[in-house]
Design an enzyme around this catalytic site. Structure first.
Site, PDB file in Angstrom:
ATOM      1  N   ASP A   1       0.867  -1.258  -0.391  1.00  0.00           N
ATOM      2  CA  ASP A   1       0.303   0.336  -0.325  1.00  0.00           C
ATOM      3  C   ASP A   1       0.805   1.237  -0.434  1.00  0.00           C
ATOM      4  OD1 ASP A   1      -2.908   1.275  -0.072  1.00  0.00           O
ATOM      5  OD2 ASP A   1      -1.667   1.442   2.314  1.00  0.00           O
TER       6      ASP A   1
ATOM      7  N   LYS B   1       1.952   4.348  -2.783  1.00  0.00           N
ATOM      8  CA  LYS B   1       1.165   5.728  -2.603  1.00  0.00           C
ATOM      9  C   LYS B   1       2.507   6.423  -3.206  1.00  0.00           C
ATOM     10  CE  LYS B   1      -2.112   4.816   1.232  1.00  0.00           C
ATOM     11  NZ  LYS B   1      -2.160   5.271   2.761  1.00  0.00           N
TER      12      LYS B   1
END
Ligand code: ADP
Ligand code: ASP
Ligand code: MG
Length: 813
Positions: free
Chosen positions: A676, A680
């Site tokens: 994750d 980003k």
């Protein structure tokens, strides 16, 4: 003398006719009351004739329907004792009508002469029944046939009035008319020889205007089913407002371009005599209505109304032979006029390379044949191409007396249509500059009218239409915030944000008028079964202006639908990171589609939830700054985990707690593995202008391989228990050095990496609390001291407010 005209809906049935009576009974003056056929009867008559002429016996069923409409009305209006004489008179008229229809059936064809005769029965019957009813109610009323008052030429179907004779006949008749109320059928007239003619569809308004002008009446009242002339057709534009005062010219222009509330020729006779027209609503007589008079100064407004005509075709004649050969336009228009086709709009480019006209769809076949024949020689010798036709179009026109003295109106009109992906096929501006018309696709009518209405009449209030996919943690918070802020947005930001569709994985609902957000859960439970293809289809079909698709899921299949939305000019707002962290080509193509179709694609919540990270970065880049380095703690989930994990807790319990409190993705491995965070930093790098793929990012995961390989949440949590001692070692190593564990993302020199780091005291990252995120931007303008953004970077509430902010950004776009 007062002239009142009641339209089809106003006299459609007994209760409505009773309303008409009470309006009439309130007046003290002498009155001429012009009435239309009972609403829908003209269409039925035309339908019966068409069926009969095509040899279809079902014309008799239509005739029976016509009979029933009249008999039912009589039975409700009159006391039983009075009914039989009225029914027998109506029956004898209907017998004559039947004979005419039978004639058409036997011969197998109709003529416009016969059509005029047949269609006249609507007004003849309605006026008879209404005048009898007035008498029964004790009013001093009598009936006078329009055929005896209005004299026309023999152009059946659309006859021209002989004003000289008509005026004389009207004046002489009314001079000696002693009854207080004279009921006159609208629409019908006759030639000097007494043959039945009609004044064109909607022509009852015209009947009333002709008599008003002949008698120099003090005013002409048009009673209908709307409370006046509106800024746009109120049936299509809910926000349309009544124009209380308008000039004859403006009203004429609006009606010519489709504002059917007044039949276009109606204005001419009363304009000459300067008789005011008042449009009133039979069903809301207390409403002010619209006053039409000579000069109104445009009410201080530039655009007074927006009208539209459907079923339009464009006919273009083009070819190299057009240039420099005089007389082509003349021949073209002569041809069109000879076949009796009326031209609604003309455009000609100054290159003289083509002529293009707008005509009714129904006239196309006739017109194409005539023009191709007229230019047969030029077409054969390749000087001209055969006529090109585009059908299923519509005209939308802006109208206003003051438009001529204002610049920028057409620019605003075209920009508004363009932003809403309404393709403009042709443009024309009336020489009077009282009108700018555009030709668009028929399917876009409602969207175009509403978007233009918003731009020109709604004090810049903008309607946003949301289609919300996913209503779990984030989605339900978003809907609650939208509900709470609705009034504020409308008042302070002039944004009317409506939710039109909601779907979760099980159910979906739509409401074109806007879903009541206090009850969306109940409504959704009762909704239809979710079908993603049907959802997209519905969004497209509704074709609403400023449509926004909002994705609150983490679902790859939904991310793959964005291109479909964007290429239909539907904006996309998403907290789902999958699209922006997929292959660079996909990310790029979504951004290009957004640009091409003028539909923003916003994903602020992909990084740092509600924190304004991407928006800040965007402003740095557009103002010419360059990103040198980014250092960030971007995982609210990992931050929460490492802030709470120590030697008195277990790693498993802390991760479980993070999941339960909504700080992790539904699948916690996505956070814990660092994927994750990698997504980003990838998005940050891409938004900084670098072309990177997810595989290019070095991910130094702290999780044991076995945990990374689990395929269910259950197995994953079991593996955390198994490797507890490894996690404790990580903690101890950091604590021994007085450091804290942070999962850090870094981008520098075009390269990105993510991994767990031991952060010493005094570092910007050291004191990061709870689920907070922090981003340090080192740029050309912030070389030593970075630009820092810090705050809660996870949680449903802040994520929802980040999505909310993106929606508002689109509103201000
Ligand atoms: P009537 O039968 O009373 O003559 P019409 O149906 O001919 O009534 O005209 C009234 C209708 O005109 C309204 O119901 C409305 O749908 C339509 N209309 C179109 N444009 C406008 C407009 N700008 N303002 C008001 N009504 C309009
Ligand atoms: N009854 C005619 C029509 O429907 C005329 C009118 O109502 O004005 O067109
Ligand atoms: Mg009408």
């Amino acid at each position: 003398m007062k002239l009142l005209k009641f339209g089809g809906t106003s006299v459609a049935n007994a209760p409505n006719i009773k309303r008409v009576k009470s309006i009439i009974a309130n007046n003290q003056d002498k009155q001429v009351v012009v009435v239309s056929a009972f609403g829908g009867v003209t269409d039925l008559l035309l339908n019966a004739l068409e069926l009969a002429a095509s040899g279809d016996v079902s014309y008799r069923e239509v005739l029976a329907q016509i009979e029933a409409r009249h008999f039912d009305t009589i039975k409700t209006l009159f006391p039983v004792t009075a009914q039989s004489s009225i029914i027998s008179k109506v029956k004898s008229e209907l017998n004559e009508l039947e004979t005419l229809l039978e004639g058409a059936y036997l011969i197998g064809e109709t003529t416009s002469r016969l059509s005029d005769k047949v269609v006249s029965y609507g007004e003849l019957l309605s006026s008879y029944i209404i005048s009898e009813y007035f008498k029964t109610e004790g009013l001093d009323a009598s009936l006078k046939s329009g055929r005896e008052l209005i004299v026309t030429n023999a152009n059946f179907g659309n006859a021209s009035v002989d004003f000289k004779t008509t005026n004389a006949v009207c004046q002489s008749f009314f001079k000696d008319q002693n009854h207080k109320i004279t009921v006159v059928p609208g629409f019908v007239a006759a030639t000097a020889k007494g043959d039945a003619t009609t004044l064109g569809r909607g022509g009852s308004d015209y009947t009333a205007a002709i008599i008003a002008a002949a008698l120099e009446a003090e005013k002409l009242e048009i009673w209908t089913d709307v409370s006046g002339l509106f800024t746009a057709n109120p049936k299509l534009v809910k926000q349309a407002k009544c124009v209380t005062h308008i000039s004859y010219e403006e009203a004429m222009e609006l009606s010519h371009f489709g504002a059917k509330v007044i039949y276009p020729p109606t204005i001419q006779p009363v304009l000459h005599k300067q008789i005011p027209i008042i449009i009133k609503n039979t069903f809301e007589p207390e409403k002010e209505g619209t006053l039409i008079t000579k000069n109104t100064n445009g009410g201080g407004k530039t655009v007074r109304g927006i009208s539209h005509i459907e079923h339009i075709s464009l006919l273009s004649l083009e070819g190299p032979g057009m240039v420099g050969i005089p007389g082509i336009s003349k021949r073209f228009f002569e041809t069109i006029s000879t076949i009796g086709v009326s031209v609604v709009l003309i455009t000609q480019a100054s290159s003289e390379h083509s002529i293009c006209i707008g005509i009714a769809d129904k006239d196309v076949e006739k017109a194409v044949k005539a023009v191709n024949e007229a230019f047969e020689y030029e077409i054969a010798s390749n000087k001209l191409h055969p006529v090109v036709v585009e059908s299923s179009l519509a005209i939308v026109a802006l109208v206003g007396d003051n438009m001529k003295s204002h610049q920028g109106l057409s620019g605003k009109m075209f920009a508004t249509l363009g932003k809403n992906n309404v393709n403009i096929r042709a443009i024309a501006q009336g020489a009077s500059e009282r009108n700018i018309s555009t030709v668009i696709n028929k399917v876009d009518i409602k969207k175009a009218l509403n978007a233009l209405h918003e731009a020109f009449f709604e004090e810049n209030t903008k309607q946003l239409n949301l289609f919300v996919m996913g209503c779990g943690n984030v989605g339900s918070k978003l809907l609650a915030q939208l509900e709470q802020q609705h009034k504020y947005l409308k008042k302070e930001l002039k944004l009317n944000v409506r939710v039109i569709g909601i779907s979760n994985s099980k159910k979906m609902i739509f409401d074109e008028g806007g879903i009541a957000l206090t009850q969306w859960k109940t409504a959704l439970d009762a909704g239809e079964k979710t079908d993603r293809a049907a959802f997209i289809q519905k969004v497209k079909e509704l074709n609403l202006r400023n449509s926004i698709f909002v994705d609150n899921t983490a679902n790859a299949a939904i991310a793959s639908t964005y291109s479909d939305y964007l290429s239909n000019s539907i904006s996309v707002v998403t907290c789902n990171k999958i699209a922006c962290s997929s292959e660079y080509q996909n990310y790029l193509s979504l951004k290009q589609l957004a640009k091409k179709y003028n539909a923003p694609f916003l994903f602020e919540t992909n990084v740092g939830a509600g924190l304004p990270i991407l928006d800040t970065l965007k402003h740095l880049i557009v103002s010419g700054d360059k990103v040198k380095k980014i250092q960030a703690v971007l995982s609210g989930s990992l931050n929460f985990v490492f802030n709470n994990f120590n030697n008195s807790t277990t790693f498993h319990d802390v991760v479980k707690q993070a999941q339960e409190q909504g700080y992790t993705e539904p699948d916690p491995t996505i956070d814990l593995s660092g994927v994750d965070v990698a997504r980003k930093i990838l998005i940050l790098a891409r938004e900084s202008g670098y072309q990177l793929e997810l595989e290019d990012i070095e991910n130094n995961s702290f999780l044991p391989e076995e945990s990374l390989q689990t395929s269910s949440n259950k197995d994953f949590f079991a593996s955390l228990v198994k490797y507890e001692s490894d996690f404790q070692k990580l903690y101890k190593s950091a604590a021994d050095k007085n450091c804290k564990l942070k999962y850090v993302a870094q981008f520098e020199d075009g390269k990105a990496k993510v991994g767990l780091q031991e952060i010493p005291q005094g570092h910007d990252f050291y004191n990061l609390e709870g689920s907070d995120n922090i981003v340090l931007f080192y740029t050309e303008r912030y070389p030593q001291q970075p630009l820092i953004i810090k705050g809660a970077g996870a949680g449903a509430d802040v994520t929802a407010s980040g999505i909310f902010a993106d929606i508002v950004r689109i509103g201000n776009f």
